[in-house]
Design a protein around this motif. Structure first.
Motif, mmCIF file in Angstrom:
data_model
loop_
_atom_site.group_PDB
_atom_site.id
_atom_site.type_symbol
_atom_site.label_atom_id
_atom_site.label_comp_id
_atom_site.label_asym_id
_atom_site.label_seq_id
_atom_site.Cartn_x
_atom_site.Cartn_y
_atom_site.Cartn_z
ATOM 1 N N MET A 45 0.846 -1.194 0.000
ATOM 2 C CA MET A 45 0.000 0.000 0.000
ATOM 3 C C MET A 45 0.879 1.241 0.000
ATOM 4 S SD MET A 45 -3.247 -0.734 2.425
ATOM 5 C CE MET A 45 -4.553 -1.716 1.721
ATOM 6 N N GLU A 46 0.256 2.408 -0.047
ATOM 7 C CA GLU A 46 0.999 3.654 0.021
ATOM 8 C C GLU A 46 1.716 3.724 1.368
ATOM 9 O OE1 GLU A 46 -2.309 3.492 -0.412
ATOM 10 O OE2 GLU A 46 -2.559 3.978 -2.513
ATOM 11 N N PRO A 47 2.915 4.314 1.403
ATOM 12 C CA PRO A 47 3.689 4.363 2.642
ATOM 13 C C PRO A 47 3.008 5.083 3.808
ATOM 14 C CG PRO A 47 5.086 4.874 0.776
ATOM 15 C CD PRO A 47 3.678 4.819 0.259
ATOM 16 N N ASP A 48 2.061 5.991 3.523
ATOM 17 C CA ASP A 48 1.387 6.722 4.599
ATOM 18 C C ASP A 48 -0.015 6.180 4.913
ATOM 19 O OD1 ASP A 48 0.191 7.537 2.240
ATOM 20 O OD2 ASP A 48 0.156 9.658 2.788
ATOM 21 N N GLN A 49 -0.326 5.000 4.406
ATOM 22 C CA GLN A 49 -1.657 4.403 4.598
ATOM 23 C C GLN A 49 -1.885 4.043 6.060
ATOM 24 O OE1 GLN A 49 -5.000 4.036 4.058
ATOM 25 N NE2 GLN A 49 -4.353 3.607 1.965
ATOM 26 N N ASP A 50 -2.994 4.525 6.624
ATOM 27 C CA ASP A 50 -3.300 4.174 8.015
ATOM 28 C C ASP A 50 -4.710 3.616 8.196
ATOM 29 O OD1 ASP A 50 -4.735 6.507 7.644
ATOM 30 O OD2 ASP A 50 -4.081 7.434 9.511
ATOM 31 N N ARG A 51 -5.491 3.546 7.098
ATOM 32 C CA ARG A 51 -6.837 2.975 7.155
ATOM 33 C C ARG A 51 -7.187 2.307 5.831
ATOM 34 N NH1 ARG A 51 -10.766 4.124 10.621
ATOM 35 N NH2 ARG A 51 -12.233 4.429 8.927
ATOM 36 N N GLY A 52 -6.279 1.514 5.319
ATOM 37 C CA GLY A 52 -6.505 0.844 4.042
ATOM 38 C C GLY A 52 -7.504 -0.304 4.157
ATOM 39 N N TRP A 53 -8.124 -0.623 3.028
ATOM 40 C CA TRP A 53 -9.121 -1.690 2.973
ATOM 41 C C TRP A 53 -8.466 -3.060 3.028
ATOM 42 C CZ3 TRP A 53 -14.071 -2.315 3.719
ATOM 43 C CH2 TRP A 53 -14.693 -3.473 3.251
ATOM 44 N N CYS A 54 -8.931 -3.902 3.939
ATOM 45 C CA CYS A 54 -8.445 -5.282 4.046
ATOM 46 C C CYS A 54 -9.441 -6.201 3.348
ATOM 47 C CB CYS A 54 -8.289 -5.693 5.509
ATOM 48 S SG CYS A 54 -7.787 -7.430 5.703
ATOM 49 N N PRO A 55 -9.042 -6.827 2.248
ATOM 50 C CA PRO A 55 -9.958 -7.725 1.552
ATOM 51 C C PRO A 55 -10.228 -9.024 2.320
ATOM 52 C CG PRO A 55 -7.808 -7.737 0.486
ATOM 53 C CD PRO A 55 -7.762 -6.697 1.563
ATOM 54 N N GLU A 56 -9.391 -9.325 3.276
ATOM 55 C CA GLU A 56 -9.552 -10.557 4.059
ATOM 56 C C GLU A 56 -10.688 -10.437 5.082
ATOM 57 O OE1 GLU A 56 -8.576 -14.479 4.802
ATOM 58 O OE2 GLU A 56 -7.655 -13.201 3.321
ATOM 59 N N CYS A 57 -10.715 -9.332 5.840
ATOM 60 C CA CYS A 57 -11.747 -9.182 6.873
ATOM 61 C C CYS A 57 -12.786 -8.114 6.527
ATOM 62 C CB CYS A 57 -11.126 -8.913 8.236
ATOM 63 S SG CYS A 57 -10.244 -7.351 8.395
ATOM 64 N N GLY A 58 -12.576 -7.395 5.421
ATOM 65 C CA GLY A 58 -13.572 -6.451 4.942
ATOM 66 C C GLY A 58 -13.707 -5.164 5.730
ATOM 67 N N GLN A 59 -12.591 -4.676 6.290
ATOM 68 C CA GLN A 59 -12.632 -3.435 7.060
ATOM 69 C C GLN A 59 -11.475 -2.531 6.657
ATOM 70 O OE1 GLN A 59 -13.014 -4.047 11.263
ATOM 71 N NE2 GLN A 59 -14.422 -5.741 11.007
ATOM 72 N N ASN A 60 -11.565 -1.267 7.001
ATOM 73 C CA ASN A 60 -10.474 -0.312 6.763
ATOM 74 C C ASN A 60 -9.490 -0.403 7.923
ATOM 75 O OD1 ASN A 60 -11.633 0.558 4.425
ATOM 76 N ND2 ASN A 60 -12.619 2.314 5.343
ATOM 77 N N SER A 61 -8.707 -1.464 7.924
ATOM 78 C CA SER A 61 -7.854 -1.758 9.075
ATOM 79 C C SER A 61 -6.385 -1.996 8.711
ATOM 80 C CB SER A 61 -8.400 -2.987 9.800
ATOM 81 O OG SER A 61 -8.593 -4.046 8.874
ATOM 82 N N MET A 62 -6.003 -1.659 7.479
ATOM 83 C CA MET A 62 -4.621 -1.869 7.046
ATOM 84 C C MET A 62 -3.753 -0.665 7.416
ATOM 85 S SD MET A 62 -4.585 -4.866 5.469
ATOM 86 C CE MET A 62 -3.083 -4.833 4.526
ATOM 87 N N LYS A 63 -2.546 -0.930 7.913
ATOM 88 C CA LYS A 63 -1.576 0.116 8.208
ATOM 89 C C LYS A 63 -0.245 -0.240 7.575
ATOM 90 C CE LYS A 63 -3.284 2.213 12.369
ATOM 91 N NZ LYS A 63 -2.958 2.712 13.688
ATOM 92 N N ALA A 64 0.377 0.756 6.959
ATOM 93 C CA ALA A 64 1.690 0.567 6.336
ATOM 94 C C ALA A 64 2.784 0.515 7.398
ATOM 95 C CB ALA A 64 1.963 1.697 5.356
#
Length: 72
Positions: A45-64
């Motif tokens: 993901m982008e280096p500053d991502q703090d609420r990216g979409w997780c296709p595994e659990c379906g939430q905006n919970s990805m952090k770089a």
């Protein structure tokens, strides 16, 4: 260092935080991990991502990695 950051390093094959951060700083994408308990999905993901979409659990919970390390 957080458990999720350690897991991200392990999955991506880095032996220390310096190697991981050096790779992230010089690229337009960065490894990111889902922060939800029970989900450790990893993708780029982008280096500053703090609420990216997780296709595994379906939430905006990805952090770089750079966000997890406190550098962004």
């Amino acid at each position: 260092m957080t458990t999720k950051l350690q897991k991200l390093m392990e999955v991506e094959g880095y032996t220390n935080i310096t190697e991981l951060l050096a790779a992230c700083i010089t690229d337009s994408v960065c490894p990111a991990i889902c922060m939800n308990e029970g989900c450790s999905y990893v993708c780029e993901m982008e280096p500053d991502q703090d609420r990216g979409w997780c296709p595994e659990c379906g939430q905006n919970s990805m952090k770089a990695a750079l966000v997890l390390a406190g550098l962004t």
